[in-house]
Scaffold this active site. Structure first.
Site, PDB file in Angstrom:
ATOM      1  CB  SER A 159      -3.055  -2.517   9.871  1.00 34.46           C
ATOM      2  OG  SER A 159      -3.416  -2.618   8.527  1.00 34.46           O
TER       3      SER A 159
ATOM      4  CD  GLU B 213      -3.815   2.177   1.239  1.00 39.47           C
ATOM      5  OE1 GLU B 213      -2.826   1.711   1.791  1.00 39.47           O
ATOM      6  OE2 GLU B 213      -4.933   2.212   1.777  1.00 39.47           O
TER       7      GLU B 213
ATOM      8  CG  ASN C  22      -3.583  -7.944  -4.874  1.00 38.73           C
ATOM      9  OD1 ASN C  22      -3.604  -6.827  -4.329  1.00 38.73           O
ATOM     10  ND2 ASN C  22      -2.792  -8.232  -5.892  1.00 38.73           N
TER      11      ASN C  22
END
Lengths: 381, 336
Positions: free
Chosen positions: A128, A244, A361
């Site tokens: 990130s 992951e 999510n």
């Protein structure tokens, strides 16, 4: 169709159980989010390695045990049931290792994996960036050519364990002019103590430095530390991103152990008349059992269901289950539910991050919709 | 360990799916809802011919069972195709009578039920007061809490269900006493577990049908110049419905393994499967209705057949609270 363990599988379980009973520290280790606690956890990784348990599913040649997926699930059940310490090597073992096994060279595997198994090298993930979160492919950190390697520059963030880890693996833009954002990316490994790297720990919700941001200023990486072909980093990263998100990162054993503790807490502290809370306890039990059975199904299979997209519903499921388990426990604790120094509170803080890391999510739901259900792609947001 | 369906079990499901697809079940369902049982009973005979009603009964009484995994495969398809009739009740009756054994009612009824030549329904302790589709049945069995098994002389008025294809009625009191005592209570408890198990599989199938139809609709239906399935608000609801069903499925087959093994945790495994699959099916129903919008809220559109069923099956053979209370036993033995 059966759920019967063979004599060999049962013997494996017994061996794991007795080893853990003899070796798991009697008193919990200090938090891995402190320098001292991290060292103690690193030492625990070494103990695991010496017992042959640090990387159950890896080939023996790299320091693993050569175990099957089912054996790994069984080990994880026993590990969590025994209340054994958090694995600070998790990022390396479950994220980098599958990538190296799939895309690395033999030289890389032989050099990187054994010290990872021994806990000598603890790895952090550097994917990130401040402007590239869910939209990871828009990342801006660069890898410029240099004699014999690359020079990495840029700003990475939310790098779990980086405050105390030794090395990191990440994605960098090596061909800025490439047509689409996910083209021209390179997957590289680099030391966190290298010249040009600045690590700035970030306090998570409870203030502990569980992750960090990384500033890279012309950090030299030899060609030998590039995984896969330069420019092919997106494919390399995504082909193992399922690790992951899926079973490999958060095994069912973690949740069945927590569900058993929750039932014990309910029996000890629950008000039998509080059927609303009882239903929440039962719901957590049901979901933990569902995940356990799902894992057994996967371990019985021929690799079907192991694809990257198939890991998306798994990630949504376990991350929501983790929160439900811990929220229910805190509600059961009454006034003690606000205390931060309980295992349940610690677990709750950890669980809060689950729906965010590894691709939020919401991103997982996009993948489920588009790749598993065949719904049309849309503009995000 | 091999927690997977084998090729034969998968093929059994595909065969049923093909047969039911070719049978035009929605028309039979609508006729059944009007009390016109002919098309439904013709469908029932085809289901019996495929061997479905013999899956819980032992060979001694004309069955092939107990084969709970095959039964789950079959009931997922029955739910997917919205097949009407006292399906779970038929399974429960074969388990109840065969478990009591002997040469009386078991010999008289179970072989005919397995072959589709007799239709039966029943009530059991803890299973609610209504005998589903008593009007269409040749026999209505009742078991009281004190362990009296009777053949009911008839039934009261048919009550409306939120699933119009379910026609519950109270059995008439009295009738012929067939058996009594602790053996009846034990057989009835086992039969109720099988009824809950079959209902869980049926609900899973209904949920899968609701999701499939709704995904197809979301790909086809265009608003604001784009298929509505491209919008995250719609896509994410469908993703959640999918995930719920995906993780209910292992519980249904886990319950099948527990029933096959006669495991002491079978009741808790069944309860977990029932709670999860009925929740997942109902979530799929709500999602289906919301994504379809007004057209989904019409009786005329076939989606309504599954929406009502998903709601009704939640209440049949153990509601959510009852199932959750039982499922707590799964992890009751402490850690390890």
């Amino acid at each position: 169709m059966d759920l019967a363990f063979t004599a060999g599988e049962s013997a494996f379980r017994a061996e794991a159980r007795s080893w853990l009973a003899a070796h798991v520290p009697c008193t919990p280790l200090p938090s891995p989010e402190t320098a001292d606690g991290f060292d103690r956890h690193r030492a625990w990784e070494r103990t695991l390695y010496e017992g042959g348990w640090s990387a159950v599913s890896w080939p023996e040649a790299y320091g693993g045990r050569g175990g099957s997926l089912l054996e790994w699930l069984v080990f994880e059940e026993e590990y969590h049931a025994a209340g054994a310490p958090v694995r600070v090597s998790q990022n390396g073992i479950s994220l980098l290792a599958p990538t190296l096994l799939a895309h690395g060279t033999e030289e890389q595997r032989a050099r990187v994996l054994p010290p990872m198994a021994r806990g000598e090298t603890v790895w952090a993930q550097a994917w990130s960036e401040p402007e590239a979160g869910s939209d990871l492919a828009s990342l801006r950190s660069v890898a410029r050519p240099a004699p014999g390697g690359l020079l990495l520059s840029g700003h990475k963030t939310w790098s779990s364990r980086a405050a105390f880890a030794d090395r990191a693996f990440g994605l960098f833009r090596s061909r800025p002019g490439a047509g689409r954002p996910h083209q021209g990316l390179t997957y590289a490994m680099f030391p966190l103590d290298a010249e040009g790297v600045t690590v700035r720990p970030i306090g998570r919700l409870d203030g502990r430095p569980a992750f960090a941001e990384l500033f890279l200023d012309e950090v030299f990486v030899p060609d030998a530390d590039v995984i896969g072909a330069p420019g092919d980093g997106w494919r390399v990263a995504m082909s193992t991103a399922g690790s992951e998100r899926g079973l490999a990162l958060r095994s069912p054993g973690r949740f069945t152990a927590a569900a058993r503790r929750l039932v014990a807490l309910w029996r000890a502290a629950g008000d039998p008349g509080d059927t609303a809370l009882r239903d929440r306890v039962a719901d957590a039990v049901i979901r933990a059992r569902a995940y356990e059975l799902y894992g057994y199904g996967r371990a019985s299979g021929d690799g079907a269901g192991a694809g990257t997209a198939e890991s998306s519903p798994v990630k949504v499921f376990w991350s929501e289950l983790d929160l439900a388990l811990h929220e229910t426990a805190l509600d059961l604790l009454g006034a003690d539910g606000e205390l931060a120094d309980t295992d349940w509170a610690e677990g709750w803080t950890f669980a809060l991050a689950g729906p965010i890391y590894g691709g939020t999510n919401e991103i997982q739901r996009d993948i489920i919709g588009e790749r598993l259900l065949g719904l049309p792609k849309g503009r995000r947001g | 360990m091999r927690f997977l369906l084998d090729a034969e079990q998968k093929e059994f499901g595909r065969t049923l799916d093909r047969m039911l697809t070719a049978s035009g079940t929605p028309q039979a369902v609508r006729a059944w809802a009007r009390g016109e049982y002919g098309p439904g009973l013709a469908l029932w005979q085809r289901v019996a011919d495929a061997g479905v009603f013999g899956l819980a009964a032992p060979e001694a009484y004309g069955g092939f069972g107990p084969l709970p995994a095959e039964l789950a495969v079959a009931f997922v398809e029955l739910g997917r195709h919205c097949v009407p009739g006292p399906l779970a009740e038929t399974v429960a009756a074969t388990v109840l009578l065969a478990h009591l054994g002997g040469t009386g009612p078991a010999r008289e009824w179970v072989p005919r039920v397995c072959a589709g030549r007799a239709r039966v329904t029943l009530t059991l302790p803890g299973g609610g007061p209504y005998a589903l589709d008593a009007e269409a049945a040749d026999a209505v069995f009742t078991v009281t809490g004190s362990g009296l098994l009777s053949l009911s002389p008839g039934h009261g008025p048919v009550r409306p269900s939120v699933d119009p294809a379910r026609r519950p009625a109270r059995p008439a009191g009295g009738g012929t006493l067939l058996a009594s005592g602790p053996a009846v209570r034990a057989a009835a408890a086992l039969a109720a577990d099988w009824a809950a198990f079959a209902t869980a599989a049926q609900a899973l199938g209904a949920g899968l049908a609701l999701l499939d139809r709704t995904v197809a609709y979301a790909r086809r239906r265009t608003q604001f110049g784009a298929p509505i399935g491209s919008f995250q608000a719609v896509k994410h609801r469908l993703a959640d419905a999918f995930t719920g069903l995906e993780f209910a499925r292992p519980l249904v087959f886990g319950a099948a393994v527990a029933l096959a093994a006669g495991s002491p945790t079978a009741r808790a495994e069944v309860a977990a499967a029932k709670a999860a699959s009925c929740d997942a099916a109902y979530t799929a129903a709500r999602t289906a209705l919301q994504v379809h919008g007004a057209i989904g809220y019409t009786a005329e559109y076939d989606l309504s057949l599954w929406i009502g069923k998903a709601r009704a099956l939640r209440s049949a053979w153990g509601g959510p609270a009852e199932c959750r209370a039982r499922a707590l036993e799964l992890f009751a033995q402490g850690s390890g």
